[in-house]
Design an enzyme around this catalytic site. Structure first.
Site, mmCIF file in Angstrom:
data_model
loop_
_atom_site.group_PDB
_atom_site.id
_atom_site.type_symbol
_atom_site.label_atom_id
_atom_site.label_comp_id
_atom_site.label_asym_id
_atom_site.label_seq_id
_atom_site.Cartn_x
_atom_site.Cartn_y
_atom_site.Cartn_z
ATOM 1 N N LYS A 132 0.990 -0.666 -0.489
ATOM 2 C CA LYS A 132 -0.184 -0.210 -0.130
ATOM 3 C C LYS A 132 0.744 1.233 0.068
ATOM 4 C CE LYS A 132 -1.973 2.061 3.395
ATOM 5 N NZ LYS A 132 -1.944 4.192 2.919
ATOM 6 N N GLU A 183 9.913 0.672 11.248
ATOM 7 C CA GLU A 183 10.340 1.471 10.322
ATOM 8 C C GLU A 183 10.240 3.264 10.768
ATOM 9 O OE1 GLU A 183 12.686 4.943 9.420
ATOM 10 O OE2 GLU A 183 12.519 4.494 7.417
ATOM 11 N N CYS A 216 13.170 10.404 7.903
ATOM 12 C CA CYS A 216 12.908 10.316 9.125
ATOM 13 C C CYS A 216 14.727 10.442 9.945
ATOM 14 C CB CYS A 216 12.670 8.621 9.445
ATOM 15 S SG CYS A 216 13.398 8.033 7.938
ATOM 16 N N GLU A 275 9.028 14.959 16.180
ATOM 17 C CA GLU A 275 9.537 14.996 14.865
ATOM 18 C C GLU A 275 8.615 16.174 14.297
ATOM 19 O OE1 GLU A 275 8.087 11.943 12.542
ATOM 20 O OE2 GLU A 275 10.812 11.521 12.075
HETATM 21 O O1 TXE Z 1 1.930 8.898 8.814
HETATM 22 P P1 TXE Z 1 1.975 8.005 9.000
HETATM 23 P P2 TXE Z 1 1.487 10.434 8.351
HETATM 24 C C1 TXE Z 1 5.951 10.871 10.659
HETATM 25 C C2 TXE Z 1 6.230 12.308 9.809
HETATM 26 C C3 TXE Z 1 5.266 12.712 9.903
HETATM 27 C C4 TXE Z 1 4.118 11.765 10.693
HETATM 28 C C5 TXE Z 1 2.221 11.866 9.924
HETATM 29 O O2 TXE Z 1 6.652 12.598 11.891
HETATM 30 O O3 TXE Z 1 4.654 14.288 10.137
HETATM 31 O O4 TXE Z 1 4.814 10.892 11.062
HETATM 32 O O5 TXE Z 1 2.176 11.424 8.990
HETATM 33 C C6 TXE Z 1 -0.203 4.442 6.220
HETATM 34 N N1 TXE Z 1 -3.346 0.927 9.840
HETATM 35 N N2 TXE Z 1 6.624 10.217 9.705
HETATM 36 O O6 TXE Z 1 0.342 10.269 9.158
HETATM 37 O O7 TXE Z 1 -0.074 8.247 9.169
HETATM 38 C C7 TXE Z 1 -0.545 5.153 5.679
HETATM 39 O O8 TXE Z 1 -1.760 5.460 4.603
HETATM 40 C C8 TXE Z 1 -2.366 1.646 9.037
HETATM 41 C C9 TXE Z 1 7.940 9.282 9.746
HETATM 42 O O9 TXE Z 1 1.738 10.693 6.973
HETATM 43 O O10 TXE Z 1 2.330 7.190 9.924
HETATM 44 C C10 TXE Z 1 0.534 5.881 5.189
HETATM 45 O O11 TXE Z 1 1.033 4.638 4.115
HETATM 46 N N3 TXE Z 1 -1.674 1.854 8.033
HETATM 47 C C11 TXE Z 1 7.705 8.444 8.391
HETATM 48 C C12 TXE Z 1 1.561 4.879 6.011
HETATM 49 O O12 TXE Z 1 1.011 4.316 7.367
HETATM 50 C C13 TXE Z 1 -1.514 3.103 8.584
HETATM 51 C C14 TXE Z 1 7.405 9.209 7.407
HETATM 52 C C15 TXE Z 1 2.759 6.529 7.022
HETATM 53 O O13 TXE Z 1 1.252 6.997 7.265
HETATM 54 C C16 TXE Z 1 -2.618 3.751 9.085
HETATM 55 C C17 TXE Z 1 6.191 9.267 7.797
HETATM 56 C C18 TXE Z 1 -3.433 2.717 9.811
HETATM 57 N N4 TXE Z 1 -4.094 2.494 11.369
HETATM 58 C C19 TXE Z 1 5.722 10.185 7.976
HETATM 59 N N5 TXE Z 1 -2.320 4.277 9.617
HETATM 60 C C20 TXE Z 1 9.044 7.988 8.333
HETATM 61 N N6 TXE Z 1 9.465 6.697 9.068
HETATM 62 O O14 TXE Z 1 9.629 8.108 7.793
HETATM 63 C C21 TXE Z 1 -1.665 5.708 8.330
HETATM 64 N N7 TXE Z 1 -1.776 4.170 7.907
#
Ligand code: TXE
Length: 500
Positions: free
Chosen positions: A192, A268, A302, A399
């Protein structure tokens, strides 16, 4: 209106057409079962690029059926490893052939500079698949002594169907770090993409099939986390889930995995990585590297070096120069050449960052540069620098995931080690020093998954990557990622005549 802000008013037309907006299931592009779509937006303007099929639970079920069949009955895990390797190599060639088209889609959907996409990230994508193509035929088990009366061997077998959920900050690289090892080991996949950036993966998914990938081996479902993502994490027929994203969602994934079928989980997650500038530092070089460590990719990394610790001896000079460097950063339409920083990915991230900037000001940090949006449309933010940051300020703990540098002062190594480690995260750290003993001491004392000494964001695919503490579980990249996608079977055969 500044010249930079005025320049944002005229957007450059991206040199690419959007060809694929449907889900990729069982080797075919199909609509979502519900018929629903969602818009993916251009971060330069907030305007709709395309309507994309919105996959949810039913589509994940369809994708799992296809992946299950491709694993249980299909050729993929039974193919010779050499054949699997050759498909991945052909795929890498096709990535190179379509380099500019893939890069343009990535930039359009994400907002990162086109030159970064075209010259760095898409070439890295090809590199990652060649690296894992090389592993495909080098995966093997052992013979084990046992008790002497048995012949004991281990088979390293693929796990089965892997669910993979990726974020939007490096859509293609995150895809490659996940697909590469999973495919090399013979697994099939339901992936996804993030709802902000679904486009590039669909194009690359087509190329994978052009390279000869059998149908059902890689299925790509665009959609949202709470629906499609949760359906993957809780699916009874998915054997493993790999996730990159926020720590909060990482916890949800682990919970859903444990409440369903105890699928194995690698995570991660976020970070608040220290970048430590020691007293012997050449300040100009340290400023440049610390700037890169934080601002690269609009600060949406990240592993961003998001707590810049500077020794008191060089602190004042560092702050002055860091401020000047940030003011000079070229922000603009990411399709324009020479641009270092494009817009943030979406309005949610944009608002989150502006909120943290306000927090920083309200909590008494000194705003040296930036501090506001840039222009009046899209999600551009001025490169921002805070000095006099204290450990207990929110901007030093959370973050921010944006172009906001926070500079903290320290006196000695014991102190900076304790402060650097005083974080719920433990993803990475940077150390800037010429002193070998200092470098050795810090690299052992810091509780993080990667320490970069006199460099930062060196992310070659051979180097393992992952977090200590709440930055994650497991390692991606390099040889270490293979074990995420293999399980070990012991085969014990009685020896008729152990004495030979
Ligand atoms: O992240 P999400 P978001 C951090 C960064 C950012 C914050 C929020 O601080 O500001 O997270 O970003 C999927 N069950 N990082 O809201 O929600 C979602 O659809 C299963 C760090 O974008 O964690 C997407 O594919 N999946 C980071 C993925 O999770 C779910 C990179 C990431 O989204 C879900 C991005 C659920 N309940 C954001 N809810 C890094 N480590 O590099 C969401 N997703």
């Amino acid at each position: 209106v500044s010249a930079a802000a005025a320049a944002l008013e005229n957007t450059i037309t991206p040199p690419v057409k959007v060809e694929h907006t449907q889900l990729l299931i069982n080797g075919k592009f199909v609509d979502a079962a519900s018929g629903k779509t969602f818009p993916t937006l251009d971060p330069r303007t907030g305007e709709v690029i395309a309507q994309v099929a919105e996959g949810d639970k039913e589509d994940v079920n369809r994708a799992v059926l296809a992946a299950r069949k491709a694993f249980d009955e299909g050729p993929w895990p039974r193919m010779t490893a050499y054949e699997r390797s050759r498909i991945l190599l052909r795929f890498a060639d096709l990535i190179e052939k379509h380099n500019d088209e893939i890069a343009a889609l990535e930039t359009w959907d994400n907002g990162k500079p086109y030159e970064q996409s075209a010259q760095l990230e898409v070439p890295m994508l090809a590199r990652v698949f060649r690296y894992y193509a090389g592993w495909a035929d080098k995966i093997h088990g052992m013979t084990v002594p046992g008790d002497g009366s048995h012949h004991v061997q281990t088979l390293h077998e693929p796990i089965g169907v892997a669910g993979q959920i990726i974020p939007w900050n490096f859509p293609l690289l995150m895809l490659s770090w996940k697909l590469g090892p999973a495919l090399a080991c013979g697994n099939t996949i339901v992936l996804k993409t993030a709802e902000q950036t679904p486009l590039s993966a669909l194009l690359v998914g087509r190329l994978l099939h052009e390279a000869g990938l059998p149908e059902g081996v890689v299925n790509i479902v665009s959609g949202f986390g709470a629906t499609a993502g949760a359906a993957i994490a809780s699916h009874m027929d998915i054997d493993k889930v790999a996730f990159t994203g926020s720590t909060d969602v990482g916890k949800i994934i682990l919970k859903l995995a444990s409440e369903s079928n105890l699928k194995s989980v690698t995570l991660e997650l976020g970070g608040k990585s220290p970048f430590i500038v020691c007293e012997d530092a050449d300040v100009d070089q340290a400023v440049e590297l610390a700037h890169f460590a934080l601002f690269f990719n609009q600060g949406q990394c990240c592993c961003a070096g998001s707590r810049t610790f500077v020794h008191e001896k060089v602190y004042d000079e560092f702050v002055e120069k860091a401020k000047a460097r940030a003011i000079n950063r070229s922000v603009g339409d990411p399709f324009k050449s020479g641009i270092e920083q494009g817009p943030q990915v979406d309005s949610e991230q944009f608002k989150k960052i502006l909120k943290y900037i306000k927090h920083g000001v309200d909590s008494g940090a000194t705003l040296q540069a930036g501090g506001d949006r840039l222009g009046s449309k899209g999600y551009y933010i001025q490169p921002t620098v805070f000095s006099d940051v204290k450990d207990d300020m929110l901007i030093a703990q959370d973050e921010i995931f944006g172009p906001v540098q926070t500079i903290l002062k320290f006196k000695d190594l014991d102190e900076v080690i304790a402060r650097a480690n005083n974080s719920r995260y433990g993803l990475a750290a940077g150390v800037f020093t010429q002193n070998l003993d200092t470098a050795n001491r810090l690299s052992r004392a810091l509780r993080v998954g990667t320490v970069w000494i006199n460099c930062y964001d060196v992310l070659d695919i051979t180097i393992p990557f992952g977090g200590y503490k709440m930055s994650g579980i497991g390692r991606e990249k390099g040889i270490y990622s293979l074990s995420n996608y293999l399980q070990v079977k012991a085969v014990v055969t009685a020896l008729k005549n152990p004495a030979w």
